[in-house]
Design a protein around this motif. Structure first.
Motif, PDB file in Angstrom:
ATOM      1  N   UNK A 127      12.271   0.230   3.869  1.00  0.00           N
ATOM      2  CA  UNK A 127      11.246   0.873   4.089  1.00  0.00           C
ATOM      3  C   UNK A 127      10.302  -0.168   4.435  1.00  0.00           C
ATOM      4  N   UNK A 128       9.191   0.257   5.260  1.00  0.00           N
ATOM      5  CA  UNK A 128       8.114  -0.533   5.592  1.00  0.00           C
ATOM      6  C   UNK A 128       6.748   0.184   5.708  1.00  0.00           C
ATOM      7  N   UNK A 129       5.770  -0.520   5.764  1.00  0.00           N
ATOM      8  CA  UNK A 129       4.238  -0.034   5.663  1.00  0.00           C
ATOM      9  C   UNK A 129       3.331  -1.101   6.008  1.00  0.00           C
ATOM     10  N   UNK A 130       2.108  -0.354   5.950  1.00  0.00           N
ATOM     11  CA  UNK A 130       1.075  -1.496   6.191  1.00  0.00           C
ATOM     12  C   UNK A 130       0.439  -1.986   4.591  1.00  0.00           C
ATOM     13  N   UNK A 131       0.141  -3.389   4.670  1.00  0.00           N
ATOM     14  CA  UNK A 131      -0.666  -3.979   3.586  1.00  0.00           C
ATOM     15  C   UNK A 131      -1.880  -4.768   3.872  1.00  0.00           C
ATOM     16  N   UNK A 181       0.169  -0.060   1.114  1.00  0.00           N
ATOM     17  CA  UNK A 181       0.030   1.220   1.698  1.00  0.00           C
ATOM     18  C   UNK A 181       1.244   2.094   1.538  1.00  0.00           C
ATOM     19  N   UNK A 182       1.201   3.308   1.966  1.00  0.00           N
ATOM     20  CA  UNK A 182       2.407   4.224   2.034  1.00  0.00           C
ATOM     21  C   UNK A 182       3.220   3.711   2.747  1.00  0.00           C
ATOM     22  N   UNK A 183       4.686   3.880   2.247  1.00  0.00           N
ATOM     23  CA  UNK A 183       5.851   3.433   2.736  1.00  0.00           C
ATOM     24  C   UNK A 183       6.350   4.534   3.585  1.00  0.00           C
ATOM     25  N   UNK A 208      -4.095   2.546   5.697  1.00  0.00           N
ATOM     26  CA  UNK A 208      -4.485   1.880   4.453  1.00  0.00           C
ATOM     27  C   UNK A 208      -6.058   1.807   4.253  1.00  0.00           C
ATOM     28  N   UNK A 209      -6.391   2.005   2.971  1.00  0.00           N
ATOM     29  CA  UNK A 209      -7.883   1.900   2.688  1.00  0.00           C
ATOM     30  C   UNK A 209      -7.955   1.240   1.400  1.00  0.00           C
ATOM     31  N   UNK A 244      -1.317  -6.672   7.172  1.00  0.00           N
ATOM     32  CA  UNK A 244       0.006  -7.222   7.544  1.00  0.00           C
ATOM     33  C   UNK A 244       0.809  -5.901   7.457  1.00  0.00           C
ATOM     34  N   UNK A 245       2.140  -6.301   7.972  1.00  0.00           N
ATOM     35  CA  UNK A 245       3.164  -5.502   7.778  1.00  0.00           C
ATOM     36  C   UNK A 245       4.243  -5.958   6.491  1.00  0.00           C
ATOM     37  N   UNK A 246       4.504  -4.833   5.541  1.00  0.00           N
ATOM     38  CA  UNK A 246       5.312  -5.219   4.531  1.00  0.00           C
ATOM     39  C   UNK A 246       6.623  -4.462   4.498  1.00  0.00           C
TER      40      UNK A 246
END
Length: 255
Positions: free
Chosen positions: A126-130, A162-164, A250-251, A99-101
């Motif tokens: 901010x945004x990132x992967x989740x 994940x990192x933002x 993301x891992x 997802x996107x967060x």
């Protein structure tokens, strides 16, 4: 006629008990099932209160670009950073969604005037992967009533964050390239599509809902906004890696 306050409290007590041991599930008596979304949301709040649990984030989604939006606060103890290690046996079910967060750069409080869509969009920071772990405390899931799933934090198990990076309003939110691998084997590698359409439209709902529920939404709170890859059920232990174009991967590891 059911006393709705008492019913949601009783349901929250049942769900709260099984949250302490999420490898088990419960069969909820028919008389305790929510009769509407309002009662399901009241149950969410009461489960958090009974557990003395802080909100660690929010999940929100919709089944179409014009569909009903629903969401849930996420218990803080179930929100993890990228590279987390999660025991498979702590979940009764284990579905994975990429997802996107987003985070917002200011507080929205219940005492504030009701936020406008413009105010919320202007606040995206901010945004990132989740990755959301989809799980349930309900016996027979997924074949259980939708309002019961909503009361049970909309099938939330855990969230990997994940990192933002700084919010980019020009990002392709509708059809970004997305990839998901498990133990090096490709699970998904294609254009991703969120059923809700542009996920930013969901953020206003979260802010307004939290205000209406009397729950402060603090700056920096993560808000995850629905899958771009569908749901994947890992059948073994191993390492899952996900990426959405131009964003940090993301891992996490399942043991």
């Amino acid at each position: 006629m059911k006393n709705l306050s008492t019913t949601s409290e009783q349901l929250a007590s049942l769900l709260g008990a099984v949250h302490e041991d999420p490898t088990h599930t419960i069969a909820v008596p028919l008389l305790l099932e929510p009769i509407d979304a309002e009662q399901a949301y009241a149950t969410q709040r009461q489960v958090l209160a009974l557990a003395k649990e802080q909100v660690g984030g929010w999940k929100v989604g919709a089944k179409s670009a014009t569909g009903v939006i629903q969401g849930a606060p996420l218990p803080r103890r179930g929100v993890f950073p990228s590279a987390a290690v999660l025991p498979r046996n702590r979940f009764s079910a284990f579905g994975v969604e990429l997802e996107l967060l987003f985070t917002l750069g200011r507080d929205f409080l219940p005492t504030d005037s009701m936020a406008t869509e413009h105010e919320v969009l202007a606040a995206i920071d901010a945004m990132g992967v989740s990755v959301e772990i989809v799980s349930s405390r309900l016996a027979g899931w997924p074949d259980v009533p939708k309002l019961m799933q909503l009361a049970d934090f909309q099938n939330h198990g855990a969230l990997i964050v994940g990192d933002l990076v700084a919010y980019d309003p020009d990002f392709d939110f509708l059809q970004p390239m997305a990839s998901l691998t498990f133990n090096g084997t490709e699970v998904f590698n294609s254009t991703g599509v969120n059923p809700a359409g542009d996920p930013r439209r969901l953020l206003h709902w979260v802010v307004r809902h939290s205000q209406e529920q009397g729950m402060p939404l603090r700056a920096g709170t993560v808000i995850t906004t629905g899958s771009y890859t569908g749901m994947f059920f890992p059948e073994a232990k191993g390492v899952l890696r996900g990426q959405i174009q131009h964003l940090p991967p993301i891992t996490f590891e399942i043991i």
